[in-house]
Design an enzyme around this catalytic site. Sequence first.
Site, PDB file in Angstrom:
ATOM      1  N   GLU A   1       0.633  -1.261  -0.184  1.00  0.00           N
ATOM      2  CA  GLU A   1       0.005   0.002  -0.040  1.00  0.00           C
ATOM      3  C   GLU A   1       0.761   1.372  -0.051  1.00  0.00           C
ATOM      4  O   GLU A   1       0.736   2.046   0.963  1.00  0.00           O
ATOM      5  CB  GLU A   1      -0.929   0.062   1.301  1.00  0.00           C
ATOM      6  CG  GLU A   1      -1.752  -1.283   1.242  1.00  0.00           C
ATOM      7  CD  GLU A   1      -3.021  -0.992   2.271  1.00  0.00           C
ATOM      8  OE1 GLU A   1      -2.995  -0.190   3.141  1.00  0.00           O
ATOM      9  OE2 GLU A   1      -3.932  -1.772   2.230  1.00  0.00           O
TER      10      GLU A   1
ATOM     11  N   GLU B   1      -5.612  -8.430   0.665  1.00  0.00           N
ATOM     12  CA  GLU B   1      -6.127  -8.351   2.027  1.00  0.00           C
ATOM     13  C   GLU B   1      -7.593  -7.917   1.735  1.00  0.00           C
ATOM     14  O   GLU B   1      -7.805  -7.279   1.009  1.00  0.00           O
ATOM     15  CB  GLU B   1      -5.347  -7.066   2.594  1.00  0.00           C
ATOM     16  CG  GLU B   1      -3.904  -7.118   3.333  1.00  0.00           C
ATOM     17  CD  GLU B   1      -3.331  -6.091   3.965  1.00  0.00           C
ATOM     18  OE1 GLU B   1      -4.176  -4.972   4.284  1.00  0.00           O
ATOM     19  OE2 GLU B   1      -2.258  -5.736   3.874  1.00  0.00           O
TER      20      GLU B   1
HETATM   21  C1  GBH Z   1      -4.131  -2.330   5.447  1.00  0.00           C
HETATM   22  O1  GBH Z   1      -4.434  -0.940   5.453  1.00  0.00           O
HETATM   23  C2  GBH Z   1      -2.763  -2.571   5.812  1.00  0.00           C
HETATM   24  O2  GBH Z   1      -1.818  -3.029   4.916  1.00  0.00           O
HETATM   25  C3  GBH Z   1      -2.652  -3.522   7.417  1.00  0.00           C
HETATM   26  O3  GBH Z   1      -1.429  -3.410   7.751  1.00  0.00           O
HETATM   27  C4  GBH Z   1      -3.826  -2.902   8.037  1.00  0.00           C
HETATM   28  O4  GBH Z   1      -3.613  -3.511   9.325  1.00  0.00           O
HETATM   29  C5  GBH Z   1      -4.956  -3.237   7.708  1.00  0.00           C
HETATM   30  O5  GBH Z   1      -5.300  -2.906   6.646  1.00  0.00           O
HETATM   31  C6  GBH Z   1      -6.137  -2.952   8.512  1.00  0.00           C
HETATM   32  O6  GBH Z   1      -6.273  -1.617   8.553  1.00  0.00           O
HETATM   33  O7  GBH Z   1      -6.534   8.234   2.381  1.00  0.00           O
HETATM   34  O8  GBH Z   1      -4.335   7.416   1.090  1.00  0.00           O
HETATM   35  O9  GBH Z   1      -4.315   8.094   3.409  1.00  0.00           O
HETATM   36  C7  GBH Z   1      -5.361  -0.777   4.792  1.00  0.00           C
HETATM   37  C8  GBH Z   1      -6.418   0.494   5.259  1.00  0.00           C
HETATM   38  C9  GBH Z   1      -6.611   1.748   3.453  1.00  0.00           C
HETATM   39  C10 GBH Z   1      -6.276   2.752   5.666  1.00  0.00           C
HETATM   40  C11 GBH Z   1      -6.365   3.320   2.910  1.00  0.00           C
HETATM   41  C12 GBH Z   1      -6.109   4.102   5.032  1.00  0.00           C
HETATM   42  C13 GBH Z   1      -6.625   5.579   3.438  1.00  0.00           C
HETATM   43  C14 GBH Z   1      -5.383   5.684   2.779  1.00  0.00           C
HETATM   44  N1  GBH Z   1      -5.896   1.779   4.680  1.00  0.00           N
HETATM   45  N2  GBH Z   1      -6.720   4.075   3.753  1.00  0.00           N
HETATM   46  S1  GBH Z   1      -5.013   7.465   2.217  1.00  0.00           S
END
Ligand code: GBH
Length: 480
Positions: free
Chosen positions: A201, A390
Site C-alpha cells: 500500500e 487483503e
Molecule cells: C491495511 O491498511 C494494512 O495493509 C494493514 O497493515 C492494516 O492492519 C489493515 O489494512 C487494517 O487496517 O487516504 O491514502 O491516506 C488498509 C487500510 C486503506 C487505511 C487506505 C488508510 C486511506 C489511505 N488503509 N486508507 S489515504
Amino acid sequence: MERRKVLRLFFVSSIAAVIAPKFSFAHLNPIEKLDFSSLDFGKDFKWGVATAAYQIEGAHNIDGKSPSIWDTFSHKKGAIKTGENGDIACDFYHSYEKDLDLLKSLNMTVFRFSIAWSRILPNGIGTTNQTGIDFYHRVIDACLARGIEPWITLYHWDLPQILQDKGGWINRDAVLWFSEYANLVTKTYGGKVKNWMVFNEPSAFTALGYLIGYHAPGLKGLKQYLPAVHHVCLSQAEGGRIIRKNVANANIGTTFSCSHVDVFNSKKRDGEAASRWDVILNRLFIEPALGMGYPTESLPILRKLNKYIQPGDLERLKFDFDFIGVQNYTREVVKANAFIPFMKGLEIKPVKRGAKEITEMGWEVYPEGIYKILKQFAAYPGVKKIFVTENGCAFPDEAVDGKVNDINRIDFYQRYLKEVLRAKKEGVNIGGFFSWTLLDNFEWNEGFKPRFGLVHVDFKTQKRIIKESGYWFKDFLLFL
Ligand code: GBH
C-alpha cells in the site's frame, strides 16, 4: 459448485454432525452451510492470510535488530491512540511455529508476511545481521514443512530509523537503499520463495506518513509527500526488476490499498472531488508502473512532482508485474468543499452519512465495493492477474468460555467473497484471496483495540483462540 459437490458437501456435513459432535460443522447454522455452495472459486484459487512484521513479530530490540520508524513513532507520546506499541505484539518472533500450525489447521495454504528491514540490515544498508536473516529462513522453512506457500512483502511500512534520519523516502537515495535491501532479501530467500510483493500500500504509507503525519514517520506537508511518492514509485519498479533478476520463476506483484469512490450526491462538483480522491487512493502508484505516467490531469497538484523527476525516470517507473495485489475494506464517499486545498473535497465519514453497518475501524461494510474496485483495476489493459492480498474487518470480539463467536465477521466474509466471485465469474482474472489477518495484532496508530484476526489473541498471556470465523474458513476450504 456442481451438483455432485453440493451433494458431497451435504452428505459429509450431515454425517459429520451425527458422528462427531466436536467436528467443526457444529459451529455452523444451516444458512452458513448453504453459503458454501454459492462460493465456488475452483481448485486453483489460493487461500491464505496476510500479515505484517511490525504488527505481529514483537522482539523489537533483540538479536541485532535496530529500531524502525514504527518503533520510534509508537514510543512517541500521543502517537498511538491507546498509548501502546509493537514491542511485543503477538510475539510471533517466538511463536511462529505454533501460529503456522494454526494457519495450517484452518486449511489455508498461503502465508503472506513481510520482512523487517532493520532486522536483517540494522544500518539500513551495509553490514548484514545473520541472526535476523536466519529468523526468516526458519519462518520460510516452517511454512514449507507444513505445505504452506510463503508470500513475501518486501516492505510493509517499517523503514529502518537510521535511514529516516537521512530523510527516509524523501531522499532520492532511498531508491538505492531499497534496491540494496531488495537485492539481499531476494538473493537470500529466492531459492525457496517464489511469490513476492514489492510494497504494501504505497498510497497509504506515503499519505499517512509523509502528508498528514498520522503514521510513522509522522511528517506533514506536500514538501515531504511529493518526493516520497516519486521515490517510492521508482523503488516499486526497481524492486520488481530486482526480484526478476534474482529469483527464477518468480511470481511478482505489489499491493495497493484501494477503495471504490462514490459521490455524496450527484452534483458535478462532488464528481470532480471524487475523481481527485480516486487518484490519491487508487491511481497514483499503479498508473506509472503501467507506463501511463502520473495521473496529473485528474489532480493538477501532481504537476509539482516534476521538481523531483529526473531524465529517464518515467521509463524507470514502469514494471510489468505478474499480478497486482488489491486490498479492499470499504468504500469512500466524497463531497465537494472549496476550502480543502488540492483535493477540493472531503471524505464523508460513514457515521455522518448514516451508513448502517460500521466496523470497529469506523469503516462502512460495503461488499459491492470490492466487486467495483476489482473491475476498476481489471480494466487497465496492463493488469494481467489480481490477487486479493487483503480483506477483512475489525469487530469488538470477546472470548467467552474459550470461544469467540464472531458471527458478524463470518457474515462479512461471506458477503465480500460473493462479490469477489461475481467479479471472477465476469472474467476478472483473480488468483486468490488472503484474509487480513491471522492474529489480532497491533493495528498501527489504533493500537491493539481493533481486532482483525481469525484467531483471537489475549495480549497479556499470548493465548490464541480460533474464532468462529476461523472455523468457518476451515470448513469452507475443506469442501472447496
Ligand atoms: C491495511 O491498511 C494494512 O495493509 C494493514 O497493515 C492494516 O492492519 C489493515 O489494512 C487494517 O487496517 O487516504 O491514502 O491516506 C488498509 C487500510 C486503506 C487505511 C487506505 C488508510 C486511506 C489511505 N488503509 N486508507 S489515504
